[in-house]
Design an enzyme around this catalytic site. Structure first.
Site, PDB file in Angstrom:
ATOM      1  N   LEU A 180       0.989  -1.316   0.016  1.00 52.15           N
ATOM      2  CA  LEU A 180       0.067   0.042  -0.208  1.00 52.15           C
ATOM      3  C   LEU A 180       0.861   1.173   0.132  1.00 52.15           C
ATOM      4  O   LEU A 180       2.029   1.119   0.689  1.00 52.15           O
ATOM      5  CB  LEU A 180      -0.823  -0.009   1.340  1.00 52.15           C
ATOM      6  CG  LEU A 180      -1.905  -1.148   1.076  1.00 52.15           C
ATOM      7  CD1 LEU A 180      -2.450  -1.511   2.527  1.00 52.15           C
ATOM      8  CD2 LEU A 180      -3.340  -0.629   0.112  1.00 52.15           C
TER       9      LEU A 180
ATOM     10  N   CYS B 115       4.144   6.834  -4.565  1.00 55.00           N
ATOM     11  CA  CYS B 115       4.940   7.685  -3.742  1.00 55.00           C
ATOM     12  C   CYS B 115       6.222   7.170  -3.351  1.00 55.00           C
ATOM     13  O   CYS B 115       7.440   7.507  -3.601  1.00 55.00           O
ATOM     14  CB  CYS B 115       4.296   8.564  -2.770  1.00 55.00           C
ATOM     15  SG  CYS B 115       5.062   9.221  -1.439  1.00 55.00           S
TER      16      CYS B 115
ATOM     17  N   CYS C 270       7.655  10.539  -4.691  1.00 55.82           N
ATOM     18  CA  CYS C 270       8.015  11.321  -3.330  1.00 55.82           C
ATOM     19  C   CYS C 270       9.350  11.019  -2.734  1.00 55.82           C
ATOM     20  O   CYS C 270      10.050  11.673  -2.465  1.00 55.82           O
ATOM     21  CB  CYS C 270       7.018  11.799  -2.541  1.00 55.82           C
ATOM     22  SG  CYS C 270       5.378  11.024  -2.752  1.00 55.82           S
TER      23      CYS C 270
ATOM     24  N   HIS D 229       7.575   0.548   2.135  1.00 56.54           N
ATOM     25  CA  HIS D 229       6.299  -0.325   1.693  1.00 56.54           C
ATOM     26  C   HIS D 229       5.781  -1.286   2.584  1.00 56.54           C
ATOM     27  O   HIS D 229       4.537  -1.387   3.102  1.00 56.54           O
ATOM     28  CB  HIS D 229       6.962  -1.305   0.902  1.00 56.54           C
ATOM     29  CG  HIS D 229       7.293  -0.676  -0.696  1.00 56.54           C
ATOM     30  ND1 HIS D 229       7.015   0.634  -0.971  1.00 56.54           N
ATOM     31  CD2 HIS D 229       7.928  -1.119  -1.638  1.00 56.54           C
ATOM     32  CE1 HIS D 229       7.341   0.886  -2.033  1.00 56.54           C
ATOM     33  NE2 HIS D 229       8.090   0.065  -2.621  1.00 56.54           N
TER      34      HIS D 229
ATOM     35  N   PHE E 197      15.375  30.216  17.653  1.00 55.52           N
ATOM     36  CA  PHE E 197      16.395  30.678  16.836  1.00 55.52           C
ATOM     37  C   PHE E 197      17.866  29.913  16.979  1.00 55.52           C
ATOM     38  O   PHE E 197      17.892  29.557  18.121  1.00 55.52           O
ATOM     39  CB  PHE E 197      16.795  32.292  17.222  1.00 55.52           C
ATOM     40  CG  PHE E 197      17.716  32.989  16.668  1.00 55.52           C
ATOM     41  CD1 PHE E 197      17.660  33.576  15.219  1.00 55.52           C
ATOM     42  CD2 PHE E 197      19.194  33.242  17.156  1.00 55.52           C
ATOM     43  CE1 PHE E 197      18.383  34.139  14.422  1.00 55.52           C
ATOM     44  CE2 PHE E 197      20.138  33.757  16.251  1.00 55.52           C
ATOM     45  CZ  PHE E 197      19.646  34.267  15.082  1.00 55.52           C
TER      46      PHE E 197
END
Lengths: 519, 519
Positions: free
Chosen positions: A76, A80, A85, A135, A497
């Site tokens: 599933l 990507c 991605c 995966h 910062f």
């Protein structure tokens, strides 16, 4: 058929099973996970278990419904983690790392990178090995944590709007959700089928030789530029051939200009206003050159490696043929704001419905389809969203660029770093994590950022960031900007910062004034 | 005295001038920048032009007032770019980079790092050279963009609550703002003055030899751990001696535990519940060992390099003596929510007023002092704020940890990655920029993240992130969480996948359910 409904496979178990499936050409038996104690009709079959289908099914399941996912892959998560991605982020991480190592080659502890060409094959091989991890986790999470039912590793065949066959069985549901995704556009130019012509899918799946010293990238969009920067970082001459100006998706001239300067400094070559005429092969059917036409006429470039970043087309043919769902001229399935197609009880989500082809749109589309299927009237309006891409840097943006803002608002105020100054970008600020060595030793590389403000309302109307580590912030900043975030509110927040985006503190430096001034 | 009020120095000009000041031991002439066309009385003298003083003066100036900054350094910006946040980020960036290089030593294009010890001297020398860049920019920005008036490179002497002398002149103002900062605590244990004993200020200013193969770090707070990780990453045996458990500032057990596991995997040694008894020197007055007492008795560790990360004390003596401003037992000046001290028209801001010693508190304190001085009644309540530190990773957090949440709320829901599972942390997710190679090749190092949710109200009450790139997001997430951000609202946001924090998508996977479940 492997029935795993009674098993509790670990992530490692899944890892082994998925690897086995890919080890053989036939891909072996499907995985079936059905809950035989649940005698309800399925509320929806999700055809495709990528981002859209998996999130849609998860949401529907969480609402108490019964979804079934059918997917051709043994895992599933869809394209990507397999082609898109995840490899893109791996390669962009490599580009960022190699930019650092090349910039400081031979200094401090850095190795000598002069004339060093890095193996693309090895990096792709590393990714091929590594992608099974995500995966396996997706399968584990989907089964053990999300209680999803699924049939994996077999292409489903739509029989009608409520029926799909897969793995030798016929499955019926109250609704069908098309989540079949997209694939790279096919091309028919001469030589398109030569060995050595890739797009992002075939690159990771089929590359079987070490590319030579020149890479030709065709296209000016996100994928083209991201891969071009990766090839460049490996030490190859990299030529980007594109019709339009590269980076045109970034709506701010100065941000684009900073990025172009950095890419040119890395030796990248851009031939824009040009097109690929043909790829020329040798007798073995391997690329040996490309022919292009540009404003300065026709030219030939010797290369054995061509990458096409020319966009995606939808995997919609099966659904449009069998069900007659309406699609646009490019094949993208048309949906209303409930993600419903032209055919009753058939929904479509993800890349197959068109742009933007982004994860949030796929996943949220799945969620909205689920809500409507479960009886809620829920409308998905994509609206304004933050965006990003990679060069050797992470680049994030939201809202409008300075040019558009000036055309809309009489008083536009810009806060940016580095500011306009006689030394240009030779300034050690901004700098944040991952940019500190640049700030200390090569300050023009330490980043660029910009806030665009409507001076009258004091609202932020655009934000741009080149560097590292701002992506998460843009996610959360975007809804605040949509709701009218002002300079004053931003200046009241608590910066961490050295923060990647200096937006908070830049706002605070100016917020005291009733009449805002740029800097 | 160099009067620069008529000059427009570039960043490069400032760079050269500041370098010249540091090249001589005496530090040369002060820089004076006064606007002789402005005949108004000063609204405030800011004694100290660090984060608090510079931002306070800028805000006051933006409001139309007239501030004067007096600072002992030849640059504005204070200790942050000189000794504190900036070097800390440089060293933490080095640690992150070296973790990567060591993890993948000899793989792909990575150089062989086995037994390779990196020079600390070279890195510090690089920082010493590089820090002038930010200094120069601060001066440029303050003068050319923020229109600040200042006297730099001379210590101001308070004469009374409205009068300060500096650079041979006497300056009067309606108000005085004490922004004199803090310094590392002094110690009196045996051997504290030996050569080879440092804190973060003396390390960057005075290190003049290459430390040997063992570093001893004393303390368990942020600074101690951050520097310890840096020393470890350079390839030195690193031993952390602390009274309390390290990382106790991170309010979530599991997050601390992930970090400890990673630090131990890098070979760091922790002796907690212990204290430094003495540093022992050789005949040349150089450190040769330390003696510590721990639960297992007294022990001696051979080393030539001791780093003290034992906290800060305020630079308040001059003000308390001359003005009689009230201070607490540790010397921190007491202020009300308007940043006003016990003496009329005297304000105090930044580290000198105590914890938290963070940039946002310093800068915002300056801003609130300015507003009050300019006649507004403005109260600064620090309230909840996001926080961060570095190990080899960036670590961010906000709100409460799981343990506190469980003690407060009957139904606590946790969404985390990796989740509890039989493979532990050997999972390639989460992963984002800078973590991708770990995800592919060494997944237990790719990060950890956690959302803590009150299940009944569905509100986020805590968030934790170990990895890279989440710092910016925590800044913007924090005010939303304070205002009651829910799982449902977070799940509606647009993630930029692969986002460093997977909070949005994890929420979306569960948000469909009326009864939230963890995962």
């Amino acid at each position: 058929m492997v029935d795993i409904s009674k098993s509790h496979w670990t992530v490692s178990d899944w890892h082994e099973e998925i690897e086995n499936r890919f080890a053989s050409l036939e891909r072996g038996e499907p995985f079936i996970n059905l809950n035989e104690d649940d005698h309800r009709e399925f509320d929806a079959i999700f055809l495709g278990g990528g981002a859209a289908g998996r999130f849609g099914a998860s949401y529907l399941r969480a609402m108490g419904g019964r979804p079934l996912i059918i997917d051709q892959w043994p895992f599933l998560g869809g394209s990507c983690p397999h082609h898109a991605c995840v490899p893109h982020h791996v390669f962009s991480d490599v580009a960022a790392q190699l930019l650092l190592e090349r910039t400081f080659s031979g200094k401090l502890w850095f190795q000598d990178m002069k004339d060093k060409q890095i193996s693309i094959m090895e990096i792709i091989e590393m990714f091929r090995q590594g992608r099974t991890g995500p995966h396996a986790f997706m399968n584990y999470q989907s089964k053990e944590q999300l209680d999803l039912e699924f049939v994996l590793n077999d292409q489903g065949t739509i029989l009608d709007s409520k029926t799909v066959s897969a793995a030798g069985q016929i499955y019926r549901a109250r609704n069908l959700v098309l989540a079949t995704g997209s694939r790279p556009k096919e091309f028919t130019f001469d030589g398109h089928d030569l060995s050595g012509v890739f797009e992002h899918v075939s690159l990771v799946d089929t590359l079987d030789y070490e590319p030579g010293s020149t890479a030709v990238v065709v296209g000016g969009g996100k994928t083209a530029i991201e891969y071009a920067c990766f090839f460049n970082a490996t030490g190859r001459r990299t030529i980007v051939v594109s019709r339009d100006k590269p980076l045109s998706m970034i709506p701010d001239h100065e941000t684009r200009s900073y990025l172009m300067t950095q890419m040119l400094e890395q030796g990248m070559e851009f031939i824009s206003d040009s097109e690929l005429l043909a790829v020329v092969g040798d007798r073995q059917g391997r690329v040996k050159s490309v022919r292009i036409r540009s404003s300065s006429g026709e030219a030939s470039i010797e290369t054995d490696f061509v990458f096409l970043g020319l966009g995606q087309r939808p995997n919609s043919e099966h659904a449009t043929t069998v069900l007659g769902v309406k699609a646009d001229a490019k094949g993208f399935i048309e949906v209303d704001s409930r993600m419903h197609t032209s055919v009753s009880n058939v929904y479509a989500v993800g890349d197959v419905v068109g742009f933007p082809m982004e994860m949030f749109k796929a996943r949220k589309g799945g969620m909205y389809a689920a809500r409507n299927i479960m009886g809620e009237e829920a409308h998905y309006h994509i609206g304004e969203y933050p965006d990003f891409m990679h060069t050797h840097y992470e680049v994030c943006w939201l809202g409008m660029g300075e040019e558009e803002a000036r055309s809309r608002y009489p008083e536009v105020v810009v806060l940016k770093l580095p500011p306009d100054n006689p030394d240009g970008h030779q300034i050690a600020l901004p700098a944040g994590d991952r940019m500190m060595l640049y700030a200390m030793m090569k300050p023009n590389l330490s980043g660029f950022q910009k806030l665009v403000i409507d001076g009258a309302s004091r609202r932020i109307v655009g934000a741009f960031h080149v560097g590292s580590g701002a992506k998460d912030g843009f996610q959360y900043l975007a809804p605040m900007v949509s709701r009218g975030l002002t300079v004053d509110e931003l200046g009241e927040m608590d910066e961490l910062f050295l923060n990647p985006s200096y937006f908070i503190q830049l706002c605070r430096l100016r917020a005291g004034s009733k009449v805002l001034r740029g800097m």
